[in-house]
Design a protein around this motif. Structure first.
Motif, PDB file in Angstrom:
ATOM      1  N   PHE A  50      17.758  -0.379  29.241  1.00  0.00           N
ATOM      2  CA  PHE A  50      18.303   0.663  30.100  1.00  0.00           C
ATOM      3  C   PHE A  50      17.501   0.734  31.397  1.00  0.00           C
ATOM      4  O   PHE A  50      16.310   0.431  31.424  1.00  0.00           O
ATOM      5  CB  PHE A  50      18.254   2.031  29.404  1.00  0.00           C
ATOM      6  N   ASP A  51      18.166   1.177  32.472  1.00  0.00           N
ATOM      7  CA  ASP A  51      17.465   1.290  33.750  1.00  0.00           C
ATOM      8  C   ASP A  51      17.316   2.729  34.231  1.00  0.00           C
ATOM      9  O   ASP A  51      16.647   2.977  35.231  1.00  0.00           O
ATOM     10  CB  ASP A  51      18.144   0.443  34.831  1.00  0.00           C
ATOM     11  N   LEU A 292      25.561  -3.104  24.778  1.00  0.00           N
ATOM     12  CA  LEU A 292      24.920  -3.188  26.084  1.00  0.00           C
ATOM     13  C   LEU A 292      25.260  -4.522  26.743  1.00  0.00           C
ATOM     14  O   LEU A 292      25.978  -5.343  26.170  1.00  0.00           O
ATOM     15  CB  LEU A 292      23.407  -3.024  25.927  1.00  0.00           C
ATOM     16  N   LYS A 293      24.716  -4.755  27.920  1.00  0.00           N
ATOM     17  CA  LYS A 293      25.033  -5.971  28.649  1.00  0.00           C
ATOM     18  C   LYS A 293      24.582  -7.218  27.897  1.00  0.00           C
ATOM     19  O   LYS A 293      25.339  -8.178  27.745  1.00  0.00           O
ATOM     20  CB  LYS A 293      24.377  -5.935  30.032  1.00  0.00           C
ATOM     21  N   ASN A 346      26.851   1.244  26.914  1.00  0.00           N
ATOM     22  CA  ASN A 346      25.806   1.174  27.936  1.00  0.00           C
ATOM     23  C   ASN A 346      24.908   2.395  27.990  1.00  0.00           C
ATOM     24  O   ASN A 346      24.279   2.657  29.015  1.00  0.00           O
ATOM     25  CB  ASN A 346      26.411   0.927  29.321  1.00  0.00           C
ATOM     26  N   GLN A 347      24.850   3.166  26.918  1.00  0.00           N
ATOM     27  CA  GLN A 347      23.912   4.281  26.925  1.00  0.00           C
ATOM     28  C   GLN A 347      23.536   4.676  25.503  1.00  0.00           C
ATOM     29  O   GLN A 347      24.229   4.364  24.536  1.00  0.00           O
ATOM     30  CB  GLN A 347      24.458   5.490  27.675  1.00  0.00           C
ATOM     31  N   ARG A 391      20.626   5.070  30.034  1.00  0.00           N
ATOM     32  CA  ARG A 391      21.858   4.366  30.398  1.00  0.00           C
ATOM     33  C   ARG A 391      21.594   3.286  31.435  1.00  0.00           C
ATOM     34  O   ARG A 391      20.511   3.190  32.007  1.00  0.00           O
ATOM     35  CB  ARG A 391      22.886   5.358  30.953  1.00  0.00           C
ATOM     36  N   ASN A 392      22.631   2.481  31.653  1.00  0.00           N
ATOM     37  CA  ASN A 392      22.652   1.497  32.731  1.00  0.00           C
ATOM     38  C   ASN A 392      23.663   1.936  33.769  1.00  0.00           C
ATOM     39  O   ASN A 392      24.806   2.267  33.444  1.00  0.00           O
ATOM     40  CB  ASN A 392      23.015   0.110  32.200  1.00  0.00           C
TER      41      ASN A 392
END
Length: 393
Positions: A50-51, A292-293, A346-347, A391-392
């Motif tokens: 996550f970013d 996720l990615k 994505n989270q 999250r991203n």
């Protein structure tokens, strides 16, 4: 008939999983089978997954007291929080944690409901479908709480889970003789179109199979489908879920021990399946998934304990996470599992009680870039949980 946009979307999903990328070492084919070496593990950091971290203290008012969070869905504007066990209500907050609206029992008549058992958002996120299992109905309401329509289960069966697309819904409901489940396609009025999506047959015939969530959002817009206590993850595209990953543990006791589903019985009740997993210390997939990615994360039972499994989407290797290092806020040093509140791709969402948050922060050895935000929250009078949304963007 589905729109051109929907057809193109589903075609894109099919292409995504038949050829992920020509540059990648492995590709997702119609039926990948992955063997999981239970003694092999990896370490991951939250910052590798996550970013961004959002810390949201949820406002506590007479109309927004939360006892226990059971589901969270986020949109660009709002955070939808379900408490289906204590408050039996749905709440809408903004990203400052301010209560926007709440959906609480109104009655048992037409257009009314007693409790919110579950909810989904419409495809355009402009309305919410709430399920009152006790009354056997689904109501669609706008975000101001005005009833758009009241649909009793007599117009369809008591759906376990719904997933909206542009022109209708995918619906999970009991299969024939109440053994296992099936997926039907519904129109925009939640009426059956007569189309059933084929899904891979499960090795275990489960009677009275039920859980609140079968569909999971994929990080690239695809739809993931996971049955209860089943080691297969399917990817749904146009009227088809034949693209799947089947996970096989190197300790595959399910097929070797003298347990009820190996004795020729037609089916086993879902409660007994869980008991067998606990009693025999089995490895088995639980029901929490985050896509996720680069990774798909799963909770896995090992007897009564749980572990996080990470499937690398580049190499199609699956390994247990020995340590999930929290190098973002640092409060919980090693994340033990994926918690059930999350419903977005994505989270990951954690909800922490205020007292626990203050205690964790008091013993935090090293400050992080989120320390100032945590101190801001501590200065507030907080009674509701505090959401940590990783999250991203």
């Amino acid at each position: 008939m589905k729109s051109i946009k929907t057809l193109l979307f589903n075609f894109a999903v099919l292409m995504l999983f038949t050829c992920v990328s020509c540059s990648k070492e492995k590709t997702m084919t119609k039926g990948n089978i992955l063997t999981i070496e239970t003694n092999e593990s990896i370490d991951l950091k939250l910052s590798e997954l996550f970013d961004t971290l959002l810390i949201v203290p949820l406002e506590a008012t007479e109309k927004s007291f939360i006892g226990r969070i059971s589901k969270v869905i986020t949109t660009k504007q709002y955070i939808f929080v379900l408490d289906n066990s204590i408050a039996e209500s749905l709440f809408i907050f903004d990203y400052d944690g301010r209560i926007i609206n709440s959906f609480q029992g109104t009655g048992s008549g037409p257009g009314e409901y007693i409790r919110v058992s579950n909810f989904i958002l419409s495809h355009d996120e402009k309305s919410v479908f709430i399920k009152d299992h006790s009354l056997g109905k689904i109501l669609e309401l706008d975000l101001n709480g005005e009833v758009i329509r009241d649909l009793s289960f007599s117009e369809g069966i008591g759906y376990h889970d719904l997933y909206p697309f542009e022109d209708g819904f995918y619906a999970v409901l009991p299969a024939d003789n109440n053994i296992g489940v099936k997926i039907d396609i519904l129109d925009a009025d939640l009426k059956s179109t007569g189309v059933t999506i084929p899904i891979k047959e499960s090795d275990i015939k489960i009677e009275d199979e039920f859980k609140n969530q079968y569909f999971y959002r994929g990080s690239n817009g695809e739809i993931l489908f996971k049955r209860k206590v089943d080691n297969t993850l399917s990817y749904i595209n146009e009227n088809d879920s034949s693209t799947f990953v089947e996970f096989s543990f190197d300790k595959n006791e399910f097929n070797t021990l003298d347990i009820p589903w190996n004795k020729g019985a037609e089916a086993i009740h879902q409660d007994n399946v869980i008991n067998e997993i606990w009693l025999n210390n089995f490895y088995a997939f639980s029901d929490q998934i985050i896509d996720l990615k680069d990774y798909t994360l799963f909770n896995v039972w090992h007897g009564k304990s749980w572990k996080i499994l990470a499937m690398n989407k580049l190499t199609l290797e699956a390994r247990f996470i020995d340590k999930m290092e929290n190098d973002m806020d640092g409060l919980i040093a090693n994340i033990p599992g994926i918690f059930p509140a999350n419903a977005n791709a994505n989270q990951m969402v954690l909800d922490i009680a205020p007292d626990d948050l203050f205690s964790l922060n008091a013993v935090l050895e090293n400050p992080t870039k989120y320390s100032d935000r945590i101190r801001e929250v501590e200065k507030q009078i907080v009674e509701n949980p505090v959401l940590f949304i990783y999250r991203n963007n």
